[in-house]
Scaffold this motif. Structure first.
Motif, PDB file in Angstrom:
ATOM      1  N   UNK A   1      10.875  -5.795  37.929  1.00 57.70           N
ATOM      2  CA  UNK A   1      11.161  -5.870  39.364  1.00 57.70           C
ATOM      3  C   UNK A   1      11.731  -4.561  39.879  1.00 57.70           C
ATOM      4  N   UNK A   2      12.763  -4.043  39.208  1.00 54.32           N
ATOM      5  CA  UNK A   2      13.354  -2.782  39.643  1.00 54.32           C
ATOM      6  C   UNK A   2      12.334  -1.649  39.559  1.00 54.32           C
ATOM      7  N   UNK A   3      11.537  -1.679  38.522  1.00 57.27           N
ATOM      8  CA  UNK A   3      10.503  -0.663  38.345  1.00 57.27           C
ATOM      9  C   UNK A   3       9.556  -0.652  39.552  1.00 57.27           C
ATOM     10  N   UNK A   4       9.136  -1.834  39.973  1.00 54.10           N
ATOM     11  CA  UNK A   4       8.226  -1.936  41.104  1.00 54.10           C
ATOM     12  C   UNK A   4       8.907  -1.549  42.408  1.00 54.10           C
ATOM     13  N   UNK A   5      10.106  -2.045  42.623  1.00 54.47           N
ATOM     14  CA  UNK A   5      10.829  -1.738  43.868  1.00 54.47           C
ATOM     15  C   UNK A   5      11.006  -0.234  44.028  1.00 54.47           C
ATOM     16  N   UNK A   6      11.444   0.419  42.978  1.00 51.59           N
ATOM     17  CA  UNK A   6      11.632   1.876  43.050  1.00 51.59           C
ATOM     18  C   UNK A   6      10.323   2.592  43.340  1.00 51.59           C
ATOM     19  N   UNK A   7       9.240   2.113  42.736  1.00 51.26           N
ATOM     20  CA  UNK A   7       7.952   2.782  42.922  1.00 51.26           C
ATOM     21  C   UNK A   7       7.434   2.589  44.341  1.00 51.26           C
ATOM     22  N   UNK A   8       7.524   1.369  44.850  1.00 54.08           N
ATOM     23  CA  UNK A   8       7.013   1.088  46.191  1.00 54.08           C
ATOM     24  C   UNK A   8       7.805   1.839  47.253  1.00 54.08           C
ATOM     25  N   UNK A   9       9.098   1.993  47.050  1.00 55.40           N
ATOM     26  CA  UNK A   9       9.918   2.762  48.003  1.00 55.40           C
ATOM     27  C   UNK A   9       9.448   4.205  48.084  1.00 55.40           C
ATOM     28  N   UNK A  10       8.963   4.733  46.976  1.00 53.44           N
ATOM     29  CA  UNK A  10       8.485   6.115  46.955  1.00 53.44           C
ATOM     30  C   UNK A  10       6.999   6.227  47.286  1.00 53.44           C
ATOM     31  N   UNK A  11       6.296   5.100  47.244  1.00 58.30           N
ATOM     32  CA  UNK A  11       4.847   5.089  47.485  1.00 58.30           C
ATOM     33  C   UNK A  11       4.512   3.934  48.427  1.00 58.30           C
ATOM     34  N   UNK A  12       4.792   4.100  49.705  1.00 53.98           N
ATOM     35  CA  UNK A  12       4.709   2.980  50.658  1.00 53.98           C
ATOM     36  C   UNK A  12       3.304   2.456  50.933  1.00 53.98           C
ATOM     37  N   UNK A  13       2.278   3.101  50.370  1.00 52.39           N
ATOM     38  CA  UNK A  13       0.940   2.530  50.500  1.00 52.39           C
ATOM     39  C   UNK A  13       0.801   1.261  49.660  1.00 52.39           C
ATOM     40  N   UNK A  14       1.742   1.081  48.736  1.00 51.54           N
ATOM     41  CA  UNK A  14       1.768  -0.120  47.896  1.00 51.54           C
ATOM     42  C   UNK A  14       2.735  -1.141  48.481  1.00 51.54           C
ATOM     43  N   UNK A  15       2.456  -2.412  48.232  1.00 50.34           N
ATOM     44  CA  UNK A  15       3.364  -3.493  48.561  1.00 50.34           C
ATOM     45  C   UNK A  15       3.694  -4.292  47.310  1.00 50.34           C
ATOM     46  N   UNK A  16       4.507  -5.326  47.480  1.00 50.38           N
ATOM     47  CA  UNK A  16       4.926  -6.164  46.357  1.00 50.38           C
ATOM     48  C   UNK A  16       4.420  -7.584  46.557  1.00 50.38           C
ATOM     49  N   UNK A  17       3.839  -8.137  45.513  1.00 48.16           N
ATOM     50  CA  UNK A  17       3.430  -9.539  45.489  1.00 48.16           C
ATOM     51  C   UNK A  17       4.357 -10.294  44.553  1.00 48.16           C
ATOM     52  N   UNK A  18       4.843 -11.444  45.006  1.00 48.16           N
ATOM     53  CA  UNK A  18       5.685 -12.302  44.179  1.00 48.16           C
ATOM     54  C   UNK A  18       5.029 -13.668  44.019  1.00 48.16           C
TER      55      UNK A  18
END
Length: 217
Positions: free
Chosen positions: A191-208
């Protein structure tokens, strides 16, 4: 949209032919789409049996063995979908593209439902599909011929190498594709890995996997 080049079935004989096609069916049910771009929408899920990908984290391993599940008429599946009142159906698995989805998808569309699919993309697309969700796996890569039709790229993440894999696949998708990273349910560190990445790469989103939080199928 992925659409086969096919003359629409117009006669009762055409429709009956499609209705009589059978698929190995694990389950079909009316529920709430729990993950991805259509999270929160009511949907009719159709889970076919058979899988040649076999992800170790899969939560429906009972779907892998096609021989353990009954062959079910397309007409019966479609009628239940229509009776549910859903606006769209999601064909999933297992790996649904191990089967020719012409009959099932065409009949669903004839009855007014949009047709979505969730697939690893490791087999050719078939049928008439309004929304293609690609969830690629490194150990059985998606076919390059499928990428032009991907509406949603949803990659399960456990480690950094999964994000690298996601980016490799994103490069092959159309510019309009929704890009989503999804933490593996039993790997909280992702989760933290994804959150940090998406914050730096806003073309990506998060699916839960919200269906697991609200306890629906």
């Amino acid at each position: 949209m992925y659409k086969i080049e096919q003359k629409a079935a117009q006669t009762e004989t055409d429709i009956q032919r499609l209705n009589d096609v059978k698929y190995p069916l694990v389950e079909d049910f009316y529920t709430i789409q729990g993950e991805g771009a259509h999270t929160g929408r009511p949907a009719y899920f159709i889970r076919t049996a058979g899988c040649d990908v076999n992800c170790w984290w899969c939560d429906v391993k009972e779907s892998w063995d096609e021989e353990k599940h009954p062959d079910t008429r397309t007409g019966d599946i479609v009628q239940r979908a229509v009776n549910s009142g859903a606006e769209f159906a999601v064909i999933t698995g297992g790996e649904p593209l191990l089967h020719n989805l012409e009959a099932l998808s065409v009949r669903l569309k004839q009855e007014g439902l949009d047709v979505h699919i969730e697939t690893s993309g490791s087999s050719p697309l078939s049928g008439q599909l309004d929304w293609v969700t690609l969830s690629p796996k490194r150990f059985k890569k998606p076919l390059d011929e499928n990428f032009p039709y991907v509406d949603e790229l949803k990659v399960v993440v456990l480690k950094n190498k999964d994000i690298q894999w996601a980016e490799e696949n994103a490069k092959k998708c159309p510019s309009t594709t929704r890009l989503l990273l999804q933490p593996e349910w039993e790997t909280p560190s992702s989760i933290k890995l994804i959150v940090d990445y998406v914050k730096q790469n806003p073309e990506w989103g998060i699916s839960l996997q919200t269906h697991k939080f609200i306890d629906v199928p």
